[in-house]
Motif scaffolding. Sequence first.
Motif, PDB file in Angstrom:
ATOM      1  N   GLN A   5      72.683   1.531  52.960  1.00  0.00           N
ATOM      2  CA  GLN A   5      72.272   1.280  54.009  1.00  0.00           C
ATOM      3  C   GLN A   5      71.087   1.049  54.650  1.00  0.00           C
ATOM      4  O   GLN A   5      70.961   0.645  55.882  1.00  0.00           O
ATOM      5  CB  GLN A   5      73.513   1.640  55.176  1.00  0.00           C
ATOM      6  N   ILE A   6      70.331   2.363  54.255  1.00  0.00           N
ATOM      7  CA  ILE A   6      68.820   2.177  54.889  1.00  0.00           C
ATOM      8  C   ILE A   6      67.746   1.610  54.036  1.00  0.00           C
ATOM      9  O   ILE A   6      67.529   2.190  52.765  1.00  0.00           O
ATOM     10  CB  ILE A   6      68.492   3.809  55.095  1.00  0.00           C
ATOM     11  N   GLU A   7      66.904   0.922  54.425  1.00  0.00           N
ATOM     12  CA  GLU A   7      65.999   0.278  53.605  1.00  0.00           C
ATOM     13  C   GLU A   7      64.538   0.752  54.254  1.00  0.00           C
ATOM     14  O   GLU A   7      64.222   0.778  55.420  1.00  0.00           O
ATOM     15  CB  GLU A   7      66.104  -1.073  53.584  1.00  0.00           C
ATOM     16  N   VAL A   8      63.553   1.379  53.479  1.00  0.00           N
ATOM     17  CA  VAL A   8      62.230   1.678  53.807  1.00  0.00           C
ATOM     18  C   VAL A   8      61.476   0.709  53.085  1.00  0.00           C
ATOM     19  O   VAL A   8      61.511   0.677  51.789  1.00  0.00           O
ATOM     20  CB  VAL A   8      62.086   3.142  53.537  1.00  0.00           C
ATOM     21  N   ARG A   9      60.315   0.198  53.788  1.00  0.00           N
ATOM     22  CA  ARG A   9      59.496  -0.813  53.265  1.00  0.00           C
ATOM     23  C   ARG A   9      58.081  -0.439  53.678  1.00  0.00           C
ATOM     24  O   ARG A   9      57.817  -0.053  54.874  1.00  0.00           O
ATOM     25  CB  ARG A   9      59.708  -2.230  53.998  1.00  0.00           C
ATOM     26  N   LEU A  10      57.170  -0.486  52.824  1.00  0.00           N
ATOM     27  CA  LEU A  10      55.624  -0.508  53.343  1.00  0.00           C
ATOM     28  C   LEU A  10      55.350  -1.832  53.900  1.00  0.00           C
ATOM     29  O   LEU A  10      55.465  -2.881  53.080  1.00  0.00           O
ATOM     30  CB  LEU A  10      54.902  -0.040  52.232  1.00  0.00           C
ATOM     31  N   LEU A  11      54.775  -1.893  55.159  1.00  0.00           N
ATOM     32  CA  LEU A  11      54.409  -3.328  55.887  1.00  0.00           C
ATOM     33  C   LEU A  11      52.900  -3.607  55.553  1.00  0.00           C
ATOM     34  O   LEU A  11      51.980  -2.544  55.170  1.00  0.00           O
ATOM     35  CB  LEU A  11      54.773  -3.175  57.071  1.00  0.00           C
ATOM     36  N   PRO A  12      52.416  -4.749  55.711  1.00  0.00           N
ATOM     37  CA  PRO A  12      51.054  -5.064  55.468  1.00  0.00           C
ATOM     38  C   PRO A  12      50.162  -4.611  56.390  1.00  0.00           C
ATOM     39  O   PRO A  12      50.608  -4.375  57.904  1.00  0.00           O
ATOM     40  CB  PRO A  12      51.085  -6.464  55.690  1.00  0.00           C
ATOM     41  N   PRO A  13      48.997  -3.704  56.165  1.00  0.00           N
ATOM     42  CA  PRO A  13      48.241  -3.206  57.273  1.00  0.00           C
ATOM     43  C   PRO A  13      47.567  -4.205  58.296  1.00  0.00           C
ATOM     44  O   PRO A  13      47.596  -5.346  57.776  1.00  0.00           O
ATOM     45  CB  PRO A  13      47.202  -2.493  56.500  1.00  0.00           C
ATOM     46  N   ARG A  14      47.523  -3.925  59.558  1.00  0.00           N
ATOM     47  CA  ARG A  14      46.731  -4.568  60.406  1.00  0.00           C
ATOM     48  C   ARG A  14      45.290  -4.639  60.455  1.00  0.00           C
ATOM     49  O   ARG A  14      44.450  -5.400  60.765  1.00  0.00           O
ATOM     50  CB  ARG A  14      47.277  -4.349  61.870  1.00  0.00           C
ATOM     51  N   PHE A  15      44.900  -3.170  59.962  1.00  0.00           N
ATOM     52  CA  PHE A  15      43.471  -3.107  59.791  1.00  0.00           C
ATOM     53  C   PHE A  15      43.067  -2.063  58.569  1.00  0.00           C
ATOM     54  O   PHE A  15      44.220  -1.458  58.436  1.00  0.00           O
ATOM     55  CB  PHE A  15      42.735  -2.482  61.091  1.00  0.00           C
ATOM     56  N   ALA A  16      42.073  -2.074  58.314  1.00  0.00           N
ATOM     57  CA  ALA A  16      41.776  -1.050  57.152  1.00  0.00           C
ATOM     58  C   ALA A  16      41.966   0.340  57.390  1.00  0.00           C
ATOM     59  O   ALA A  16      41.966   0.850  58.408  1.00  0.00           O
ATOM     60  CB  ALA A  16      40.002  -1.130  56.582  1.00  0.00           C
ATOM     61  N   ARG A  20      51.603   1.320  57.401  1.00  0.00           N
ATOM     62  CA  ARG A  20      52.795   0.883  58.146  1.00  0.00           C
ATOM     63  C   ARG A  20      54.065   1.026  57.513  1.00  0.00           C
ATOM     64  O   ARG A  20      53.945   0.698  56.273  1.00  0.00           O
ATOM     65  CB  ARG A  20      52.606  -0.536  58.705  1.00  0.00           C
ATOM     66  N   VAL A  21      55.045   1.646  57.950  1.00  0.00           N
ATOM     67  CA  VAL A  21      56.262   1.609  57.127  1.00  0.00           C
ATOM     68  C   VAL A  21      57.113   1.165  58.144  1.00  0.00           C
ATOM     69  O   VAL A  21      57.442   1.148  59.561  1.00  0.00           O
ATOM     70  CB  VAL A  21      56.664   3.325  57.076  1.00  0.00           C
ATOM     71  N   GLY A  22      58.127   0.374  57.373  1.00  0.00           N
ATOM     72  CA  GLY A  22      59.267  -0.387  58.213  1.00  0.00           C
ATOM     73  C   GLY A  22      60.555   0.241  57.786  1.00  0.00           C
ATOM     74  O   GLY A  22      60.850   0.659  56.388  1.00  0.00           O
ATOM     75  N   ILE A  23      61.668   0.544  58.820  1.00  0.00           N
ATOM     76  CA  ILE A  23      62.785   1.318  58.326  1.00  0.00           C
ATOM     77  C   ILE A  23      64.071   0.380  58.891  1.00  0.00           C
ATOM     78  O   ILE A  23      63.967  -0.103  60.070  1.00  0.00           O
ATOM     79  CB  ILE A  23      62.954   2.586  58.950  1.00  0.00           C
ATOM     80  N   THR A  24      64.696  -0.185  57.928  1.00  0.00           N
ATOM     81  CA  THR A  24      66.036  -0.951  58.577  1.00  0.00           C
ATOM     82  C   THR A  24      67.210  -0.077  58.313  1.00  0.00           C
ATOM     83  O   THR A  24      67.348   0.267  57.334  1.00  0.00           O
ATOM     84  CB  THR A  24      66.232  -2.180  57.764  1.00  0.00           C
ATOM     85  N   ALA A  25      68.045   0.077  59.323  1.00  0.00           N
ATOM     86  CA  ALA A  25      69.217   0.937  59.313  1.00  0.00           C
ATOM     87  C   ALA A  25      70.423   0.445  60.344  1.00  0.00           C
ATOM     88  O   ALA A  25      69.913  -0.122  61.207  1.00  0.00           O
ATOM     89  CB  ALA A  25      68.882   2.437  59.635  1.00  0.00           C
ATOM     90  N   PRO A  26      71.462   0.876  60.134  1.00  0.00           N
ATOM     91  CA  PRO A  26      72.474   0.644  61.236  1.00  0.00           C
ATOM     92  C   PRO A  26      72.195   1.153  62.444  1.00  0.00           C
ATOM     93  O   PRO A  26      71.488   2.190  62.525  1.00  0.00           O
ATOM     94  CB  PRO A  26      73.519   1.104  60.683  1.00  0.00           C
TER      95      PRO A  26
END
Length: 57
Positions: A5-16, A20-26
């Motif tokens: 149920q828990i997903e961890v993703r690396l997100l695109p950087p906004r600057f050099a 960034r890490v995104g977490i999707t969880a209940p």
Amino acid sequence: MIGDQIEVRLLPPRFAGEVRVGITAPKTVHVVREELLCQPPRQGPRDRMCRKGKDHV
């Protein structure tokens, strides 16, 4: 993935140099960044809930 149920993703950087890490969880899973646990407590009920410590995150 962490479990089913828990997903961890690396997100695109906004600057050099940014990571960034995104977490999707209940909603029943409380996700708190470790560095926020070390800050002085704030006043809201959500802040108190998040201060339980690393073992409860």
